[in-house]
Design a protein around this motif. Structure first.
Motif, short mmCIF file in Angstrom:
data_model
loop_
_atom_site.label_atom_id
_atom_site.label_comp_id
_atom_site.label_asym_id
_atom_site.label_seq_id
_atom_site.Cartn_x
_atom_site.Cartn_y
_atom_site.Cartn_z
N ALA A 152 3.88 3.80 0.10
CA ALA A 152 4.40 5.16 0.06
C ALA A 152 3.55 6.11 0.90
O ALA A 152 3.89 6.42 2.05
CB ALA A 152 4.47 5.65 -1.40
N SER A 153 2.42 6.58 0.34
CA SER A 153 1.74 7.75 0.90
C SER A 153 1.33 7.62 2.36
O SER A 153 1.41 8.61 3.10
CB SER A 153 0.53 8.13 0.04
OG SER A 153 -0.27 7.01 -0.21
N GLY A 181 -1.96 1.46 -1.67
CA GLY A 181 -2.93 1.78 -0.61
C GLY A 181 -2.68 1.10 0.73
O GLY A 181 -3.51 1.20 1.63
N HIS A 184 8.82 0.58 -11.79
CA HIS A 184 7.69 1.07 -11.00
C HIS A 184 6.62 1.62 -11.95
O HIS A 184 6.95 2.13 -13.02
CB HIS A 184 8.15 2.17 -10.02
CG HIS A 184 7.08 2.52 -9.04
ND1 HIS A 184 6.07 3.40 -9.34
CD2 HIS A 184 6.84 2.08 -7.77
CE1 HIS A 184 5.25 3.48 -8.29
NE2 HIS A 184 5.70 2.70 -7.33
N GLY A 205 -1.72 5.20 -4.40
CA GLY A 205 -1.99 6.55 -3.92
C GLY A 205 -3.47 6.83 -3.68
O GLY A 205 -3.86 7.97 -3.42
O1 LIG Z 1 3.52 3.08 -5.51
C1 LIG Z 1 3.54 2.64 -4.37
C2 LIG Z 1 4.79 2.17 -3.74
O2 LIG Z 1 5.82 2.06 -4.66
C3 LIG Z 1 2.32 2.59 -3.55
O3 LIG Z 1 1.98 3.88 -3.23
P1 LIG Z 1 0.86 4.12 -2.09
O4 LIG Z 1 1.29 3.35 -0.88
O5 LIG Z 1 0.86 5.59 -1.91
O6 LIG Z 1 -0.44 3.60 -2.66
#
Ligand SMILES: O=C(CO)COP(=O)(O)O
Length: 222
Positions: A202-203, A181, A93, A147
């Protein structure tokens, strides 16, 4: 369309720990059941066993180290991840970068232990290199968009398309995910239309007030 794979990386966000991890996993299980999408989570190592024990969704580690059982301290043993109930693991990652040699060794370890491997990459050249190692998935995530709240699907669809082509040219059996994103059904739809089999995100889910509503939106256009 084949149902996409939505993999939610809980990272080390406080919103993804303990009872929050349970809330996200339960939401993922509900939305997966309703929609037919495959929704997995990559929780902190300490949450792997609780998550795999309580929920019928794929659980992934965020990292493994290319070590075998023995005298290592502070490492993540692939066998331990497997016995904690993980279905697979992220490798390389952007927030946990490895050398190419280590990535190769981690993919090998994952294969030996029947863990699905998701090698993260930052551009189409590294996507091609990762595909040569024959992981199950390559996940293209432009680091500058991670992010950011700005979706790779909308801001840089070209990097997805180029990575899909690069991976197919090296090994058409390797599936492609994309991330950075990702926040809506439209982002997922664009990613799938460009030839990926799903998204890594993620976020938008982990930090949401209502993760279940965001997950429902993510699968709304499949
Ligand atoms: O790093 C990510 C998933 O592993 C992506 O993060 P975001 O969805 O927060 O941009």
């Amino acid at each position: 369309m084949v149902s996409p794979f939505i993999l939610v990386n809980l990272k080390t966000y406080k919103e993804g720990m303990g009872s929050n991890a349970h809330r996200i996993a339960a939401a993922a299980e509900t939305v997966a059941r309703e929609s037919g999408a495959v929704i997995g989570i990559a929780p902190a190592f300490t949450e792997l066993h609780p998550m795999s024990h309580h929920y019928a969704i794929p659980v992934f580690a965020q990292h493994i180290d290319a070590i075998t059982p023995g005298a290592h301290t502070g490492h993540i043993l692939p066998e331990a991840v497997r016995s904690a109930g993980a279905r697979g693991t992220l490798i390389n990652h952007s927030e946990r970068r490895l050398t190419l040699a280590d990535i190769g060794a981690c993919v090998e370890a994952a294969r030996r232990l029947h863990l699905e491997s998701v090698v993260c990459t930052n551009n189409d050249a590294t996507s091609a290199a990762a595909a040569a190692l024959k992981p199950d998935y390559v996940a293209i995530e432009p680091p500058e968009l991670i992010g950011s709240g700005v979706s790779v699907s909308k801001a840089d669809p070209g990097i997805i398309e180029r990575s899909v082509n690069a991976v197919r040219a090296v090994n058409p059996d390797v599936k492609v995910l994309t991330g950075a994103g990702i926040q809506s059904g439209e982002c997922v739809r664009i990613a799938v239309d460009l030839g990926t089999c799903g998204v890594l995100l993620a976020s938008s889910v982990v930090k949401a007030e209502n993760p279940e509503a965001v997950l429902r939106d993510l699968v709304s256009l499949i």
